[in-house]
Design a protein around this motif. Structure first.
Motif, PDB file in Angstrom:
ATOM      1  N   GLU A 516    -119.288  -8.954  87.257  1.00 45.65           N
ATOM      2  CA  GLU A 516    -118.501  -9.871  88.086  1.00 45.65           C
ATOM      3  C   GLU A 516    -117.201  -9.168  88.436  1.00 45.65           C
ATOM      4  O   GLU A 516    -116.643  -8.433  87.622  1.00 45.65           O
ATOM      5  CB  GLU A 516    -118.194 -11.174  87.341  1.00 45.65           C
ATOM      6  CG  GLU A 516    -119.411 -11.981  86.954  1.00 45.65           C
ATOM      7  CD  GLU A 516    -119.043 -13.195  86.116  1.00 45.65           C
ATOM      8  OE1 GLU A 516    -117.849 -13.371  85.821  1.00 45.65           O
ATOM      9  OE2 GLU A 516    -119.957 -13.953  85.746  1.00 45.65           O
ATOM     10  N   LEU A 517    -116.696  -9.434  89.624  1.00 40.14           N
ATOM     11  CA  LEU A 517    -115.473  -8.767  90.062  1.00 40.14           C
ATOM     12  C   LEU A 517    -114.252  -9.670  89.999  1.00 40.14           C
ATOM     13  O   LEU A 517    -113.167  -9.250  90.386  1.00 40.14           O
ATOM     14  CB  LEU A 517    -115.654  -8.239  91.495  1.00 40.14           C
ATOM     15  CG  LEU A 517    -116.715  -7.142  91.653  1.00 40.14           C
ATOM     16  CD1 LEU A 517    -116.706  -6.604  93.074  1.00 40.14           C
ATOM     17  CD2 LEU A 517    -116.494  -6.026  90.650  1.00 40.14           C
ATOM     18  N   ASP A 518    -114.422 -10.889  89.509  1.00 39.79           N
ATOM     19  CA  ASP A 518    -113.278 -11.794  89.375  1.00 39.79           C
ATOM     20  C   ASP A 518    -113.005 -12.032  87.898  1.00 39.79           C
ATOM     21  O   ASP A 518    -113.804 -12.650  87.198  1.00 39.79           O
ATOM     22  CB  ASP A 518    -113.548 -13.118  90.091  1.00 39.79           C
ATOM     23  CG  ASP A 518    -112.267 -13.900  90.338  1.00 39.79           C
ATOM     24  OD1 ASP A 518    -111.459 -14.031  89.400  1.00 39.79           O
ATOM     25  OD2 ASP A 518    -112.065 -14.351  91.471  1.00 39.79           O
ATOM     26  N   GLU A 548    -107.842  -8.755  95.071  1.00 40.44           N
ATOM     27  CA  GLU A 548    -108.645  -7.773  95.788  1.00 40.44           C
ATOM     28  C   GLU A 548    -109.156  -6.738  94.789  1.00 40.44           C
ATOM     29  O   GLU A 548    -108.372  -6.133  94.062  1.00 40.44           O
ATOM     30  CB  GLU A 548    -107.815  -7.076  96.873  1.00 40.44           C
ATOM     31  CG  GLU A 548    -107.368  -8.014  97.988  1.00 40.44           C
ATOM     32  CD  GLU A 548    -106.552  -7.286  99.047  1.00 40.44           C
ATOM     33  OE1 GLU A 548    -106.204  -6.105  98.819  1.00 40.44           O
ATOM     34  OE2 GLU A 548    -106.247  -7.903 100.084  1.00 40.44           O
ATOM     35  N   LEU A 562    -125.499  -8.903  98.271  1.00 36.33           N
ATOM     36  CA  LEU A 562    -124.171  -9.315  97.824  1.00 36.33           C
ATOM     37  C   LEU A 562    -124.110 -10.838  97.701  1.00 36.33           C
ATOM     38  O   LEU A 562    -124.797 -11.559  98.416  1.00 36.33           O
ATOM     39  CB  LEU A 562    -123.108  -8.841  98.822  1.00 36.33           C
ATOM     40  CG  LEU A 562    -122.829  -7.331  98.862  1.00 36.33           C
ATOM     41  CD1 LEU A 562    -121.878  -7.009 100.005  1.00 36.33           C
ATOM     42  CD2 LEU A 562    -122.257  -6.856  97.530  1.00 36.33           C
ATOM     43  N   ASP A 565    -120.461 -15.443 100.656  1.00 33.42           N
ATOM     44  CA  ASP A 565    -119.036 -15.704 100.847  1.00 33.42           C
ATOM     45  C   ASP A 565    -118.761 -17.197 100.701  1.00 33.42           C
ATOM     46  O   ASP A 565    -119.670 -18.032 100.807  1.00 33.42           O
ATOM     47  CB  ASP A 565    -118.588 -15.243 102.233  1.00 33.42           C
ATOM     48  CG  ASP A 565    -118.622 -13.727 102.384  1.00 33.42           C
ATOM     49  OD1 ASP A 565    -118.727 -13.033 101.345  1.00 33.42           O
ATOM     50  OD2 ASP A 565    -118.540 -13.252 103.535  1.00 33.42           O
ATOM     51  N   ILE A 577    -113.506 -16.532  99.706  1.00 36.20           N
ATOM     52  CA  ILE A 577    -114.028 -15.394  98.952  1.00 36.20           C
ATOM     53  C   ILE A 577    -114.974 -14.619  99.870  1.00 36.20           C
ATOM     54  O   ILE A 577    -115.841 -15.206 100.526  1.00 36.20           O
ATOM     55  CB  ILE A 577    -114.784 -15.854  97.686  1.00 36.20           C
ATOM     56  CG1 ILE A 577    -113.816 -16.484  96.678  1.00 36.20           C
ATOM     57  CG2 ILE A 577    -115.524 -14.679  97.045  1.00 36.20           C
ATOM     58  CD1 ILE A 577    -114.488 -17.052  95.451  1.00 36.20           C
ATOM     59  N   THR A 578    -114.795 -13.297  99.917  1.00 35.56           N
ATOM     60  CA  THR A 578    -115.696 -12.452 100.703  1.00 35.56           C
ATOM     61  C   THR A 578    -116.094 -11.219  99.909  1.00 35.56           C
ATOM     62  O   THR A 578    -115.344 -10.743  99.043  1.00 35.56           O
ATOM     63  CB  THR A 578    -115.030 -11.991 102.018  1.00 35.56           C
ATOM     64  OG1 THR A 578    -113.873 -11.206 101.714  1.00 35.56           O
ATOM     65  CG2 THR A 578    -114.632 -13.171 102.878  1.00 35.56           C
ATOM     66  N   TYR A 579    -117.300 -10.718 100.190  1.00 37.64           N
ATOM     67  CA  TYR A 579    -117.825  -9.457  99.639  1.00 37.64           C
ATOM     68  C   TYR A 579    -118.225  -8.559 100.800  1.00 37.64           C
ATOM     69  O   TYR A 579    -118.877  -9.010 101.754  1.00 37.64           O
ATOM     70  CB  TYR A 579    -119.052  -9.696  98.763  1.00 37.64           C
ATOM     71  CG  TYR A 579    -118.804 -10.441  97.483  1.00 37.64           C
ATOM     72  CD1 TYR A 579    -118.616  -9.773  96.277  1.00 37.64           C
ATOM     73  CD2 TYR A 579    -118.792 -11.839  97.472  1.00 37.64           C
ATOM     74  CE1 TYR A 579    -118.414 -10.456  95.090  1.00 37.64           C
ATOM     75  CE2 TYR A 579    -118.584 -12.535  96.291  1.00 37.64           C
ATOM     76  CZ  TYR A 579    -118.399 -11.837  95.104  1.00 37.64           C
ATOM     77  OH  TYR A 579    -118.193 -12.525  93.935  1.00 37.64           O
ATOM     78  N   TYR A 588    -114.167  -6.844  97.118  1.00 31.91           N
ATOM     79  CA  TYR A 588    -114.107  -8.287  96.831  1.00 31.91           C
ATOM     80  C   TYR A 588    -112.718  -8.783  97.216  1.00 31.91           C
ATOM     81  O   TYR A 588    -111.706  -8.187  96.854  1.00 31.91           O
ATOM     82  CB  TYR A 588    -114.366  -8.528  95.354  1.00 31.91           C
ATOM     83  CG  TYR A 588    -114.127  -9.948  94.883  1.00 31.91           C
ATOM     84  CD1 TYR A 588    -115.078 -10.934  95.094  1.00 31.91           C
ATOM     85  CD2 TYR A 588    -112.956 -10.289  94.207  1.00 31.91           C
ATOM     86  CE1 TYR A 588    -114.876 -12.238  94.649  1.00 31.91           C
ATOM     87  CE2 TYR A 588    -112.740 -11.582  93.756  1.00 31.91           C
ATOM     88  CZ  TYR A 588    -113.699 -12.559  93.983  1.00 31.91           C
ATOM     89  OH  TYR A 588    -113.488 -13.832  93.540  1.00 31.91           O
ATOM     90  N   HIS A 589    -112.678  -9.865  97.959  1.00 33.20           N
ATOM     91  CA  HIS A 589    -111.388 -10.443  98.373  1.00 33.20           C
ATOM     92  C   HIS A 589    -111.418 -11.948  98.125  1.00 33.20           C
ATOM     93  O   HIS A 589    -112.355 -12.641  98.549  1.00 33.20           O
ATOM     94  CB  HIS A 589    -111.119 -10.171  99.846  1.00 33.20           C
ATOM     95  CG  HIS A 589    -109.823 -10.756 100.329  1.00 33.20           C
ATOM     96  ND1 HIS A 589    -108.614 -10.090 100.266  1.00 33.20           N
ATOM     97  CD2 HIS A 589    -109.543 -11.967 100.876  1.00 33.20           C
ATOM     98  CE1 HIS A 589    -107.659 -10.849 100.749  1.00 33.20           C
ATOM     99  NE2 HIS A 589    -108.192 -11.999 101.126  1.00 33.20           N
ATOM    100  N   LYS A 590    -110.392 -12.409  97.440  1.00 33.77           N
ATOM    101  CA  LYS A 590    -110.261 -13.860  97.186  1.00 33.77           C
ATOM    102  C   LYS A 590    -108.850 -14.285  97.549  1.00 33.77           C
ATOM    103  O   LYS A 590    -107.875 -13.615  97.205  1.00 33.77           O
ATOM    104  CB  LYS A 590    -110.537 -14.186  95.719  1.00 33.77           C
ATOM    105  CG  LYS A 590    -110.313 -15.680  95.390  1.00 33.77           C
ATOM    106  CD  LYS A 590    -110.533 -15.972  93.926  1.00 33.77           C
ATOM    107  CE  LYS A 590    -109.477 -15.326  93.065  1.00 33.77           C
ATOM    108  NZ  LYS A 590    -109.659 -15.603  91.640  1.00 33.77           N
TER     109      LYS A 590
END
Length: 627
Positions: A516-518, A548, A562, A565, A577-579, A588-590
């Motif tokens: 997980e990236l968050d 990010e 992925l 979003d 949230i986007t991948y 990864y952007h939140k």
């Protein structure tokens, strides 16, 4: 102030009224008030106190389930007195129950000229009733500003009666009556030449103790009592007939302060020694105030409205908002700047200065006019920069001193971007860990939260506290080579950079890796209990969170589909949230935005639905498969 930006922990408002029991639980059904009567009568006083108000209270408490006792408290100050208290238990006078009289202290209020008259009221068995009767005198109509209908317990029957002689000009404003069955009668007693206003209510619910709720003036039924003037035999006594009268009284208190300008000028020159630029001098004074003068609260009576002398605040190294505003003004004026005192009601209060009453404001700050721009300085906000404003005063009307006149203005509003908390990570996979470099930045009230927490411990443990804050006490989140901006300079955003080794963040099964990236998952589980929640929800401030993360795909692996979003954009908040996959890296952007700090009950269901969608997005993992 101790508000955690990542979990959006919010403030708890202390509700204080003139006479009440110290119970605030709408779930406590053991005690109800079967009958309560309050009577307030304006009377002619003496030369020192031309008009007084006699208050008579009778409250009968009923035990519904099991034997208990409850605290009963009456507040008073140097502009009022408790004349007599009588207690009746099961119909008989209980002379052995005597009240105690003492200073009122709570939380960070170390001293106050507010005092309490307190007693313990017994309720000996189910069905038993005990009654408290209290006689109180308010010595100045200015301080008789509001009467609330609700209490800490449910009330079966309540009556409020206000007796006003024709020589006394009083306006009664009925506030928040729309959701309550409150009836009013008015009669004229020609023999006494008085108007009698009687309000009756049945089955009033108990006040609800809820965190993050609007102040009582927004939600509970009450009477605003606006004492304008009295035509006595000795002549007219003016109180608050219009807003100018309110300012004139405030200004008269300011003129009585007695500041020692020699002392304050010496301190101002000491603070700014070696500094030549105006903006640097202003910042130096503001930061010195925030860093060296501890905020405490003085409430009620004259001390609730009259600023402390600058020399006293300097000597004690503490002051309330009025003393701190006065010292801020004094230091800036000593350096030749146009600084002025301001009166303001925070967002805890529902009124503005169109209402001439002491109920309108609860705070004092300093205004600085510099090069055609007006800045508002609130030194009680310890780690916020110049021209940044706390949510509680943003957009609020402010009364600024202007000699014998006054100026009405508004504190500027700020959007969520003032309070940004940004985290950027560039990571790779290293033996089951996510490793790499991290940069975090905080500004506005997010920065204030961070600095409040890390500076709240001993300096020798500052590094440890900072590491715990960044890792959120996760023992698998290892931080090394930490570099910080100047944590003592909060006029700029806080910037922290470090190396990260997040152990066991990657799991493997066969030829696949999962991660997980968050790491933060802000707002996760922030569901509002719509069955129990009575009031709107107030966030501590408008939040702006950006995360990010760039993850380098390890050699020999490819990325599966992925995660989806997430895009939620409401008038009061937004979750995005986007991948993206580009050149062998996953981006990864939140972004989480609280646009409006006030979330109305009507929006709770949509909020809960959106939080569930956010939680679902947080559960999604990235799958890496061997080629």
């Amino acid at each position: 102030m101790d508000q955690h930006p990542r979990r959006l922990c919010l403030f708890v408002a202390l509700l204080c009224i003139t006479v009440k029991s110290l119970a605030f639980s709408n779930e406590d059904k053991n005690i109800t008030i079967s009958e309560q009567k309050e009577r307030y009568e304006f009377e002619a006083g003496d030369k020192e106190n031309p008009v007084i108000i006699r208050q008579n209270l009778s409250a009968t408490y009923r035990c519904n389930q099991f034997r208990t006792s409850i605290p009963f408290v009456a507040f008073y100050d140097d502009r009022s007195r408790i004349d007599e208290v009588r207690v009746y238990v099961s119909g008989s006078r209980a002379k052995a129950i005597k009240p105690t009289y003492q200073n009122y202290t709570v939380d960070d209020i170390f001293y106050s000229d507010a005092r309490i008259c307190a007693l313990e009221l017994p309720l000996e068995k189910k069905g038993a009733e005990s009654t408290v009767e209290l006689d109180k005198t308010v010595l100045d109509p200015r301080y008789f500003s509001a009467v609330y209908f609700t209490e800490g317990y449910e009330i079966a029957s309540k009556e409020i009666q206000i007796v006003i002689p024709r020589w006394m000009k009083v306006e009664i404003r009925e506030m928040n009556f729309d959701k309550f069955d409150i009836r009013k009668t008015a009669e004229y007693n020609s023999k006494r030449d008085v108007d009698i206003y009687t309000y009756t209510a049945k089955q009033l619910p108990a006040r609800v103790k809820e965190t993050n709720a609007p102040g009582p003036s927004y939600v509970y039924p009450h009477l605003l009592i606006l004492s304008k003037y009295a035509d006595l035999k000795t002549g007219r006594v003016n109180y608050f007939n219009k807003t100018a009268d309110l300012y004139a009284w405030y200004h008269s208190l300011v003129k009585e302060i007695g500041d020692d300008e020699t002392v304050v000028k010496a301190k101002a020159l000491e603070i700014t020694k070696g500094i030549s630029a105006d903006t640097a001098k202003i910042n130096a004074v503001y930061h010195w105030m925030q860093d060296n003068i501890r905020y405490i609260a003085f409430e009620d009576g004259i001390a609730g409205f009259k600023p402390e002398k600058v020399q006293n605040v300097l000597q004690h190294k503490y002051g309330d908002c009025k003393g701190m505003a006065n010292l801020t003004r004094g230091l800036l004026k000593a350096l030749g700047y146009d600084a002025r005192l301001c009166w303001i009601g925070t967002d805890h209060i529902a009124y503005d200065y169109s209402i001439p009453s002491l109920a309108v404001d609860n705070h004092m700050i300093c205004a600085l006019n510099y090069k055609g721009k007006r800045y508002f300085l609130d030194a009680t906000e310890t780690y916020i920069g110049l021209d940044q404003y706390a949510q509680r005063i943003q957009g609020r009307q402010v009364m600024i001193e202007d000699g014998e006149k006054y100026i009405l203005d508004h504190v500027p509003s700020r959007n969520w971007q003032q309070n940004s908390a940004v985290e950027k990570r560039v990571l790779h996979i290293d033996n089951g860990a996510l490793a790499g470099k991290v940069q975090q930045q905080w500004d506005g009230e997010s920065k204030e939260d961070l600095l409040t927490q890390v500076h709240g411990i001993k300096k020798e443990k500052l590094q440890d506290a900072l590491l715990q804050y960044l890792a959120e006490n996760n023992n698998k989140y290892h931080i090394n080579n930490i570099h910080t901006s100047d944590l003592a300079n909060w006029d700029k955003l806080v910037d922290i950079q470090y190396e990260l080794q997040y152990q066991d963040a990657v799991t493997g099964f066969g030829d696949e890796l999962y991660t997980e990236l968050d790491f933060r998952k802000e707002l996760s589980g922030f569901i509002i209990d719509t069955a129990k929640r009575e009031h709107d929800m107030l966030f501590s401030y408008k939040h702006h969170v950006i995360n990010e993360t760039t993850l380098e795909v390890p050699a020999g692996y490819k990325v599966g589909a992925l995660p989806e979003d997430l895009k939620i954009d409401r008038p009061d908040y937004a979750f995005n949230i986007t991948y993206k996959l580009n050149s062998g890296k996953i981006a990864y952007h939140k972004e989480l935005i609280i646009k409006n700090a006030w979330l109305a009950k009507a929006g709770f269901c949509q909020w809960n639905t959106d939080i569930q969608a956010l939680d679902k997005a947080y559960l999604q993992q990235i799958t890496l498969s061997k080629k």
